[in-house]
Design a protein around this motif. Structure first.
Motif, PDB file in Angstrom:
ATOM      1  N   LEU A 101      -9.238  -2.501   8.671  1.00 29.76           N
ATOM      2  CA  LEU A 101      -8.574  -2.040   9.891  1.00 29.76           C
ATOM      3  C   LEU A 101      -8.822  -3.026  11.018  1.00 29.76           C
ATOM      4  N   PHE A 117       3.131   3.044   5.103  1.00 26.67           N
ATOM      5  CA  PHE A 117       2.782   1.674   5.448  1.00 26.67           C
ATOM      6  C   PHE A 117       4.035   0.822   5.473  1.00 26.67           C
ATOM      7  N   GLN A 144      -9.305  -7.801  -2.120  1.00 23.93           N
ATOM      8  CA  GLN A 144     -10.123  -6.985  -1.231  1.00 23.93           C
ATOM      9  C   GLN A 144      -9.350  -5.750  -0.758  1.00 23.93           C
ATOM     10  N   PRO A 145     -10.068  -4.697  -0.368  1.00 22.27           N
ATOM     11  CA  PRO A 145      -9.358  -3.563   0.245  1.00 22.27           C
ATOM     12  C   PRO A 145      -8.883  -3.946   1.633  1.00 22.27           C
ATOM     13  N   PRO A 146      -7.969  -3.172   2.189  1.00 21.94           N
ATOM     14  CA  PRO A 146      -7.526  -3.447   3.567  1.00 21.94           C
ATOM     15  C   PRO A 146      -8.673  -3.270   4.558  1.00 21.94           C
ATOM     16  N   TYR A 148      -7.512   3.320  -4.121  1.00 22.13           N
ATOM     17  CA  TYR A 148      -8.554   3.260  -3.094  1.00 22.13           C
ATOM     18  C   TYR A 148      -8.822   4.650  -2.524  1.00 22.13           C
ATOM     19  N   ALA A 179      -1.285   1.631  13.305  1.00 18.40           N
ATOM     20  CA  ALA A 179      -2.426   0.759  13.052  1.00 18.40           C
ATOM     21  C   ALA A 179      -1.970  -0.508  12.339  1.00 18.40           C
ATOM     22  N   HIS A 237       0.853   0.603   9.736  1.00 17.29           N
ATOM     23  CA  HIS A 237       0.627   1.913   9.124  1.00 17.29           C
ATOM     24  C   HIS A 237       0.779   2.982  10.193  1.00 17.29           C
ATOM     25  N   TYR A 264      -0.459  -5.400   7.175  1.00 13.54           N
ATOM     26  CA  TYR A 264       0.335  -4.164   7.048  1.00 13.54           C
ATOM     27  C   TYR A 264       0.248  -3.355   8.331  1.00 13.54           C
ATOM     28  N   GLY A 311     -12.940   2.167   0.101  1.00  9.89           N
ATOM     29  CA  GLY A 311     -13.731   1.697  -1.022  1.00  9.89           C
ATOM     30  C   GLY A 311     -13.149   0.407  -1.571  1.00  9.89           C
ATOM     31  N   GLN A 312     -13.770  -0.096  -2.626  1.00 11.61           N
ATOM     32  CA  GLN A 312     -13.305  -1.336  -3.253  1.00 11.61           C
ATOM     33  C   GLN A 312     -12.166  -1.102  -4.240  1.00 11.61           C
ATOM     34  N   LEU A 366       0.829  -1.196   0.000  1.00 14.96           N
ATOM     35  CA  LEU A 366       0.000   0.000   0.000  1.00 14.96           C
ATOM     36  C   LEU A 366       0.869   1.254   0.000  1.00 14.96           C
ATOM     37  N   TYR A 378      -3.527  -3.483   9.553  1.00 11.20           N
ATOM     38  CA  TYR A 378      -4.560  -3.838   8.598  1.00 11.20           C
ATOM     39  C   TYR A 378      -4.370  -5.274   8.138  1.00 11.20           C
ATOM     40  N   GLN A 411      -5.350  -7.611   4.741  1.00  8.63           N
ATOM     41  CA  GLN A 411      -5.837  -7.546   3.372  1.00  8.63           C
ATOM     42  C   GLN A 411      -5.889  -8.932   2.754  1.00  8.63           C
TER      43      GLN A 411
END
Lengths: 117, 114
Positions: B52, B105, B48-50, A94, B40, B95, B93, A108-109, A45, B42, B44
């Motif tokens: 939290l 990150f 898919q998005p991460p 994102y 933080a 962050h 991850y 979001g996706q 990321l 995450y 993933q």
């Protein structure tokens, strides 16, 4: 419930421009810290940009001067204008929300961007 | 910029066993005004998005199973999964949100079943 829906991604040639959008529901974009985070294929990321509730914009060094973040309060939407695109900008982008003192908690996706000739 | 270095890069753990992921920051992320670490974690999953899991280094988000825990302060942090389940296979991850103009990150840790 917070919902963020990105759009605007696609295939673009190097040097071209693209405008991403993030439609928000369940929150007010202009009252939150809203960000763009990207992920290149098979990579980690990377934070790209953020606009604060007060309207101050921040950018990663890799996109500074090429990307511009903005918001449309009437449509409750976040945008990312991307100019002078490079192959290394290829990623899923994102949209994410954070509040003061907290990390990015809603995502979001994502919308994919491919920069290639 | 604050650099976050995770270790290991990948990890294979048997079901029911403990998994530990470390995150080292190049500078402290402890916010002195409220004594909170702006770190933080995450999760993933593929495609898919991460999601939290943990904020402030050790505060578990609502709905996150209690087998996930975070610890550490200043520059050294740990994510622990006490008893690995099949659904925990993912990339994790760390962050930092201490630096409001340059968020970063870690490089990610891939967790698999042994």
């Amino acid at each position: 419930e917070v919902l963020l829906v990105e759009s605007g991604g696609g295939l673009i040639q190097p040097g071209g421009s693209l405008r991403l959008s993030c439609a928000a529901s369940g929150l007010t974009v202009s009252s939150n810290y809203m960000a763009w985070v990207r992920q290149a294929p098979g990579k980690g990321l990377q934070w790209v940009s953020l606009i604060s509730a007060g309207g101050t914009s921040y950018y990663a060094d890799s996109v500074k001067g090429r990307f511009t973040v903005s918001r449309n309060s009437s449509k409750n939407t976040l945008h990312l204008q991307m100019n002078s695109l490079r192959a290394e900008d290829t990623a899923v982008y994102y949209c994410a929300r954070r509040r003061a003192g907290l990390p990015f908690e809603s995502w979001g996706q994502g919308t994919p961007v491919t920069v290639s000739s | 910029d604050i650099v976050l270095t995770q270790s290991p890069d990948s990890l294979a753990v048997s079901l029911g066993e403990r998994a530990t992921i470390n995150c080292k920051s190049s500078q402290s992320v402890l916010y002195s005004s409220n004594n909170k670490n702006y770190l933080a974690w995450y999760q993933q999953r593929p495609g898919q998005p991460p999601t939290l899991l943990i904020s402030s280094a050790s505060t578990r988000e609502s709905g996150v199973p209690d087998r996930f825990s975070g610890s550490g302060s200043g520059t050294d942090f740990t994510l622990t999964i006490s008893s690995l389940q099949a659904e925990d296979v993912a990339v994790y991850y760390c962050h930092q949100y201490y630096s409001t103009s340059q968020y970063t990150f870690g490089q990610g840790t891939r967790l698999e079943i042994k």
